[in-house]
Write an enzyme that holds these catalytic residues in place. Structure first.
Site, PDB file in Angstrom:
ATOM      1  N   ASP A 191      10.614 -21.841  -2.977  1.00 32.28           N
ATOM      2  CA  ASP A 191       9.239 -21.508  -2.596  1.00 32.28           C
ATOM      3  C   ASP A 191       8.897 -22.522  -1.503  1.00 32.28           C
ATOM      4  OD1 ASP A 191       6.463 -21.480  -2.279  1.00 32.28           O
ATOM      5  OD2 ASP A 191       6.131 -20.870  -4.350  1.00 32.28           O
ATOM      6  N   VAL A 192       8.579 -22.037  -0.309  1.00 30.23           N
ATOM      7  CA  VAL A 192       8.413 -22.971   0.815  1.00 30.23           C
ATOM      8  C   VAL A 192       7.250 -23.945   0.630  1.00 30.23           C
ATOM      9  CG1 VAL A 192       9.556 -21.576   2.592  1.00 30.23           C
ATOM     10  CG2 VAL A 192       7.099 -21.231   2.153  1.00 30.23           C
ATOM     11  N   SER A 213       2.491 -14.882  14.717  1.00 29.69           N
ATOM     12  CA  SER A 213       2.245 -13.431  14.824  1.00 29.69           C
ATOM     13  C   SER A 213       1.295 -13.264  15.991  1.00 29.69           C
ATOM     14  CB  SER A 213       1.574 -12.926  13.554  1.00 29.69           C
ATOM     15  OG  SER A 213       0.976 -11.658  13.763  1.00 29.69           O
ATOM     16  N   TYR A 271      -4.914 -14.194   7.435  1.00 27.97           N
ATOM     17  CA  TYR A 271      -3.580 -14.124   8.045  1.00 27.97           C
ATOM     18  C   TYR A 271      -3.617 -14.734   9.452  1.00 27.97           C
ATOM     19  CZ  TYR A 271       0.895 -12.030   9.470  1.00 27.97           C
ATOM     20  OH  TYR A 271       2.183 -11.828   9.913  1.00 27.97           O
ATOM     21  N   LEU A 326      12.843  -9.994   9.141  1.00 25.27           N
ATOM     22  CA  LEU A 326      13.216 -10.769  10.328  1.00 25.27           C
ATOM     23  C   LEU A 326      14.184 -11.904   9.974  1.00 25.27           C
ATOM     24  CD1 LEU A 326       9.680 -11.046  12.059  1.00 25.27           C
ATOM     25  CD2 LEU A 326      11.391  -9.217  12.229  1.00 25.27           C
TER      26      LEU A 326
HETATM   27  C1  LIG Z   1       2.276  -8.363  10.110  1.00 20.91           C
HETATM   28  C2  LIG Z   1       1.920  -8.841  11.464  1.00 20.91           C
HETATM   29  O1  LIG Z   1       1.980 -10.031  11.750  1.00 20.91           O
HETATM   30  C3  LIG Z   1       1.609  -7.863  12.482  1.00 20.91           C
HETATM   31  C4  LIG Z   1       0.242  -7.345  12.300  1.00 20.91           C
HETATM   32  O2  LIG Z   1      -0.685  -8.097  12.280  1.00 20.91           O
HETATM   33  S1  LIG Z   1       0.102  -5.697  12.168  1.00 20.91           S
HETATM   34  C5  LIG Z   1      -1.597  -5.344  12.025  1.00 20.91           C
HETATM   35  C6  LIG Z   1      -1.953  -5.359  10.599  1.00 20.91           C
HETATM   36  N1  LIG Z   1      -3.312  -4.987  10.508  1.00 20.91           N
HETATM   37  C7  LIG Z   1      -3.883  -5.013   9.342  1.00 20.91           C
HETATM   38  O3  LIG Z   1      -3.282  -5.333   8.348  1.00 20.91           O
HETATM   39  C8  LIG Z   1      -5.312  -4.595   9.349  1.00 20.91           C
HETATM   40  C9  LIG Z   1      -5.983  -5.187   8.155  1.00 20.91           C
HETATM   41  N2  LIG Z   1      -7.199  -4.489   7.914  1.00 20.91           N
HETATM   42  C10 LIG Z   1      -7.287  -3.459   7.017  1.00 20.91           C
HETATM   43  O4  LIG Z   1      -6.320  -3.054   6.392  1.00 20.91           O
HETATM   44  C11 LIG Z   1      -8.641  -2.855   6.845  1.00 20.91           C
HETATM   45  O5  LIG Z   1      -9.453  -3.158   7.941  1.00 20.91           O
HETATM   46  C12 LIG Z   1      -9.345  -3.309   5.563  1.00 20.91           C
HETATM   47  C13 LIG Z   1      -8.529  -2.927   4.315  1.00 20.91           C
HETATM   48  C14 LIG Z   1      -9.565  -4.809   5.528  1.00 20.91           C
HETATM   49  C15 LIG Z   1     -10.666  -2.551   5.527  1.00 20.91           C
HETATM   50  O6  LIG Z   1     -10.326  -1.248   5.853  1.00 20.91           O
HETATM   51  P1  LIG Z   1     -11.353  -0.084   6.046  1.00 20.91           P
HETATM   52  O7  LIG Z   1     -10.738   1.043   6.756  1.00 20.91           O
HETATM   53  O8  LIG Z   1     -12.619  -0.650   6.546  1.00 20.91           O
HETATM   54  O9  LIG Z   1     -11.438   0.375   4.658  1.00 20.91           O
HETATM   55  P2  LIG Z   1     -12.574   1.141   4.143  1.00 20.91           P
HETATM   56  O10 LIG Z   1     -12.061   2.087   3.119  1.00 20.91           O
HETATM   57  O11 LIG Z   1     -13.431   1.677   5.229  1.00 20.91           O
HETATM   58  O12 LIG Z   1     -13.284  -0.018   3.527  1.00 20.91           O
HETATM   59  C16 LIG Z   1     -12.724  -0.726   2.464  1.00 20.91           C
HETATM   60  C17 LIG Z   1     -13.908  -1.167   1.751  1.00 20.91           C
HETATM   61  O13 LIG Z   1     -14.697  -1.944   2.663  1.00 20.91           O
HETATM   62  C18 LIG Z   1     -15.986  -1.342   2.806  1.00 20.91           C
HETATM   63  N3  LIG Z   1     -16.414  -1.397   4.167  1.00 20.91           N
HETATM   64  C19 LIG Z   1     -16.296  -0.466   5.096  1.00 20.91           C
HETATM   65  N4  LIG Z   1     -16.869  -0.861   6.210  1.00 20.91           N
HETATM   66  C20 LIG Z   1     -17.330  -2.081   5.982  1.00 20.91           C
HETATM   67  C21 LIG Z   1     -18.003  -3.024   6.773  1.00 20.91           C
HETATM   68  N5  LIG Z   1     -18.330  -2.808   8.020  1.00 20.91           N
HETATM   69  N6  LIG Z   1     -18.292  -4.207   6.216  1.00 20.91           N
HETATM   70  C22 LIG Z   1     -17.965  -4.467   4.959  1.00 20.91           C
HETATM   71  N7  LIG Z   1     -17.327  -3.593   4.168  1.00 20.91           N
HETATM   72  C23 LIG Z   1     -17.027  -2.425   4.690  1.00 20.91           C
HETATM   73  C24 LIG Z   1     -15.770   0.111   2.419  1.00 20.91           C
HETATM   74  O14 LIG Z   1     -16.992   0.615   1.947  1.00 20.91           O
HETATM   75  C25 LIG Z   1     -14.728   0.038   1.328  1.00 20.91           C
HETATM   76  O15 LIG Z   1     -15.298  -0.232   0.089  1.00 20.91           O
HETATM   77  P3  LIG Z   1     -14.782   0.574  -1.206  1.00 20.91           P
HETATM   78  O16 LIG Z   1     -13.589  -0.198  -1.715  1.00 20.91           O
HETATM   79  O17 LIG Z   1     -15.918   0.523  -2.099  1.00 20.91           O
HETATM   80  O18 LIG Z   1     -14.445   1.943  -0.749  1.00 20.91           O
HETATM   81  N1  LIG Z   2       7.032  -7.525  10.482  1.00 20.99           N
HETATM   82  C1  LIG Z   2       6.154  -7.778  11.419  1.00 20.99           C
HETATM   83  O1  LIG Z   2       5.706  -6.879  12.129  1.00 20.99           O
HETATM   84  C2  LIG Z   2       5.691  -9.169  11.662  1.00 20.99           C
HETATM   85  C3  LIG Z   2       6.036 -10.237  10.856  1.00 20.99           C
HETATM   86  N2  LIG Z   2       5.560 -11.494  11.162  1.00 20.99           N
HETATM   87  C4  LIG Z   2       5.938 -12.644  10.366  1.00 20.99           C
HETATM   88  O2  LIG Z   2       7.356 -12.730  10.312  1.00 20.99           O
HETATM   89  C5  LIG Z   2       7.751 -13.361   9.106  1.00 20.99           C
HETATM   90  C6  LIG Z   2       8.795 -12.480   8.426  1.00 20.99           C
HETATM   91  O3  LIG Z   2       8.156 -11.271   8.095  1.00 20.99           O
HETATM   92  P1  LIG Z   2       8.931  -9.952   7.670  1.00 20.99           P
HETATM   93  O4  LIG Z   2      10.365 -10.163   7.782  1.00 20.99           O
HETATM   94  O5  LIG Z   2       8.270  -8.860   8.366  1.00 20.99           O
HETATM   95  O6  LIG Z   2       8.451  -9.874   6.149  1.00 20.99           O
HETATM   96  P2  LIG Z   2       9.252  -9.588   4.804  1.00 20.99           P
HETATM   97  O7  LIG Z   2       8.207  -9.394   3.782  1.00 20.99           O
HETATM   98  O8  LIG Z   2      10.286  -8.549   5.026  1.00 20.99           O
HETATM   99  O9  LIG Z   2      10.013 -10.979   4.550  1.00 20.99           O
HETATM  100  C7  LIG Z   2       9.325 -12.129   4.229  1.00 20.99           C
HETATM  101  C8  LIG Z   2      10.148 -12.917   3.237  1.00 20.99           C
HETATM  102  O10 LIG Z   2       9.445 -14.130   2.932  1.00 20.99           O
HETATM  103  C9  LIG Z   2       9.628 -14.395   1.574  1.00 20.99           C
HETATM  104  N3  LIG Z   2       8.572 -15.267   1.066  1.00 20.99           N
HETATM  105  C10 LIG Z   2       7.270 -14.970   0.840  1.00 20.99           C
HETATM  106  N4  LIG Z   2       6.643 -16.025   0.331  1.00 20.99           N
HETATM  107  C11 LIG Z   2       7.552 -17.016   0.229  1.00 20.99           C
HETATM  108  C12 LIG Z   2       7.510 -18.343  -0.245  1.00 20.99           C
HETATM  109  N5  LIG Z   2       6.373 -18.889  -0.728  1.00 20.99           N
HETATM  110  N6  LIG Z   2       8.632 -19.078  -0.206  1.00 20.99           N
HETATM  111  C13 LIG Z   2       9.791 -18.552   0.263  1.00 20.99           C
HETATM  112  N7  LIG Z   2       9.902 -17.306   0.710  1.00 20.99           N
HETATM  113  C14 LIG Z   2       8.793 -16.541   0.691  1.00 20.99           C
HETATM  114  C15 LIG Z   2       9.593 -13.022   0.912  1.00 20.99           C
HETATM  115  O11 LIG Z   2      10.184 -13.058  -0.391  1.00 20.99           O
HETATM  116  C16 LIG Z   2      10.367 -12.182   1.896  1.00 20.99           C
HETATM  117  O12 LIG Z   2      11.735 -12.122   1.579  1.00 20.99           O
HETATM  118  C17 LIG Z   2       6.474 -13.560   8.287  1.00 20.99           C
HETATM  119  O13 LIG Z   2       6.045 -14.901   8.453  1.00 20.99           O
HETATM  120  C18 LIG Z   2       5.492 -12.605   8.931  1.00 20.99           C
HETATM  121  O14 LIG Z   2       4.180 -13.038   8.773  1.00 20.99           O
HETATM  122  C19 LIG Z   2       4.781 -11.715  12.258  1.00 20.99           C
HETATM  123  C20 LIG Z   2       4.414 -10.693  13.064  1.00 20.99           C
HETATM  124  C21 LIG Z   2       4.825  -9.342  12.834  1.00 20.99           C
END
Ligand SMILES: CC(=O)CC(=O)SCCNC(=O)CCNC(=O)[C@H](O)C(C)(C)COP(=O)(O)OP(=O)(O)OC[C@H]1O[C@@H](n2cnc3c(N)ncnc32)[C@H](O)[C@@H]1OP(=O)(O)O
Ligand SMILES: NC(=O)C1=CN([C@@H]2O[C@H](COP(=O)(O)OP(=O)(O)OC[C@H]3O[C@@H](n4cnc5c(N)ncnc54)[C@H](O)[C@@H]3O)[C@@H](O)[C@H]2O)C=CC1
Length: 255
Positions: free
Chosen positions: A58-59, A149, A162, A16
């Site tokens: 580093d921010v 986010s 997060y 972004l």
């Molecule tokens: C970037 C943005 O800003 C935009 C967004 O937000 S996009 C949305 C992003 N969403 C995410 O990143 C979701 C994050 N969450 C996850 O990735 C997963 O929920 C997680 C990794 C935290 C757990 O995933 P999961 O599917 O439950 O994994 P799973 O394999 O079942 O479990 C992982 C471990 O937790 C254990 N577990 C499963 N269910 C459990 C429960 N209810 N309680 C505790 N532990 C549990 C499992 O036994 C497993 O253990 P092992 O390592 O021994 O296998």
């Molecule tokens: N991609 C998505 O779907 C979403 C992203 N965001 C947020 O948007 C922002 C940008 O994300 P993206 O571009 O997707 O990720 P990205 O991983 O492509 O870019 C993030 C950048 O931040 C830099 N960075 C990480 N730690 C740092 C630090 N301590 N100091 C300086 N720079 C650092 C990384 O080196 C990287 O270049 C993030 O804050 C993320 O949480 C929020 C919602 C959704």
């Protein structure tokens, strides 16, 4: 459109932040790309051309951000806009009952440190430099744009750290906007949904597909350029202040 405007973009080497740097330069602005020394920031700045420069930052470091401000002053002589995109994602359950393992406290602290404390650190330091600008006809001196986010509002399982970090960014938006209002500095936060960037690509492809399908319309990941377009609008529209804007195709994430 942005001739003469100077912006600092943290996380500007990727996703972004990079898309925002590209758009601001295309519109006539000049940009300081701030990102980690290990990032491709230097190549990014070269590709962006003579109106861009990279400063390793580093921010979370006061000295690094001060260095970036010094370079901005030396190279471009002013600062109008700061866009906070630097951030990291983390995913961990609060307690893994199979392994009898609680959420790693260091991971929680690191997520808060980069996403929340890092954003705050940049805001507090850039405000001093933006505040030195002469006000425009509307009394405005500049704009600070943060990136939260939608996970600040509907965080999924595993997103406690997060979501807490991004909710902190949401929570400080209004008080900082109020704080800087007298200086004519606006503060606006974007809460993106799902965008196709390297951060999102950390998720397994099936998880991305499922998330994509859950976006009501358009049912796809956002393009980073669409985030940059909102940054552009925020800069242009002086009435936008103290607000958090969701940019998410009306997605409400499921648990
Ligand atoms: C970037 C943005 O800003 C935009 C967004 O937000 S996009 C949305 C992003 N969403 C995410 O990143 C979701 C994050 N969450 C996850 O990735 C997963 O929920 C997680 C990794 C935290 C757990 O995933 P999961 O599917 O439950 O994994 P799973 O394999 O079942 O479990 C992982 C471990 O937790 C254990 N577990 C499963 N269910 C459990 C429960 N209810 N309680 C505790 N532990 C549990 C499992 O036994 C497993 O253990 P092992 O390592 O021994 O296998
Ligand atoms: N991609 C998505 O779907 C979403 C992203 N965001 C947020 O948007 C922002 C940008 O994300 P993206 O571009 O997707 O990720 P990205 O991983 O492509 O870019 C993030 C950048 O931040 C830099 N960075 C990480 N730690 C740092 C630090 N301590 N100091 C300086 N720079 C650092 C990384 O080196 C990287 O270049 C993030 O804050 C993320 O949480 C929020 C919602 C959704």
């Amino acid at each position: 459109m942005f001739k003469g405007l100077v912006g600092i973009i943290t996380g500007g080497a990727s996703g972004l932040g990079r898309a925002t740097a590209e758009l601001l330069i295309k519109q006539g602005g000049r940009v300081i790309v701030c990102d980690l020394p290990t990032s491709p920031g230097s190549d990014t700045a070269k590709q962006l051309g003579e109106n861009a420069a990279f400063v390793p930052v580093d921010v979370t470091s006061e000295q690094d951000v001060k260095n970036a401000l010094q370079t901005t002053m030396d190279k471009f002589g002013r600062l109008d806009v700061a866009v906070n995109c630097a951030g990291i994602a983390s995913a961990c359950r609060i307690y893994n009952f199979k392994k009898n393992q609680p959420f790693d406290l260091k991971l929680f602290q690191k997520t808060i440190e980069v996403n929340l404390v890092g954003t705050f650190n940049v805001i507090r330091l850039v405000a001093g430099m933006i505040g030195k600008n002469a006000p425009d006809a509307d009394g405005q001196r500049g704009v600070i744009i943060n990136t939260a986010s939608i996970a600040a509002f509907d965080g999924q399982i595993g997103q406690a750290a997060y979501s807490a970090s991004k909710a902190g960014v949401v929570g400080m938006t209004l008080p900082i906007a109020r704080d800087l209002a007298k200086q004519g500095i606006r503060v606006v936060t974007i809460a993106p949904g799902l965008f196709r960037t390297p951060m999102m690509q950390q998720l397994p492809e099936p998880a991305i597909k499922e998330l994509e399908a859950s976006v009501p319309f358009p049912s796809r990941l956002g393009n980073p350029h669409e985030y940059a377009l909102l940054v552009q609008s925020i800069i242009q529209n002086t009435m936008l202040n103290g607000e958090v804007i969701r940019l998410d195709g009306s997605l409400r994430m499921q648990p």
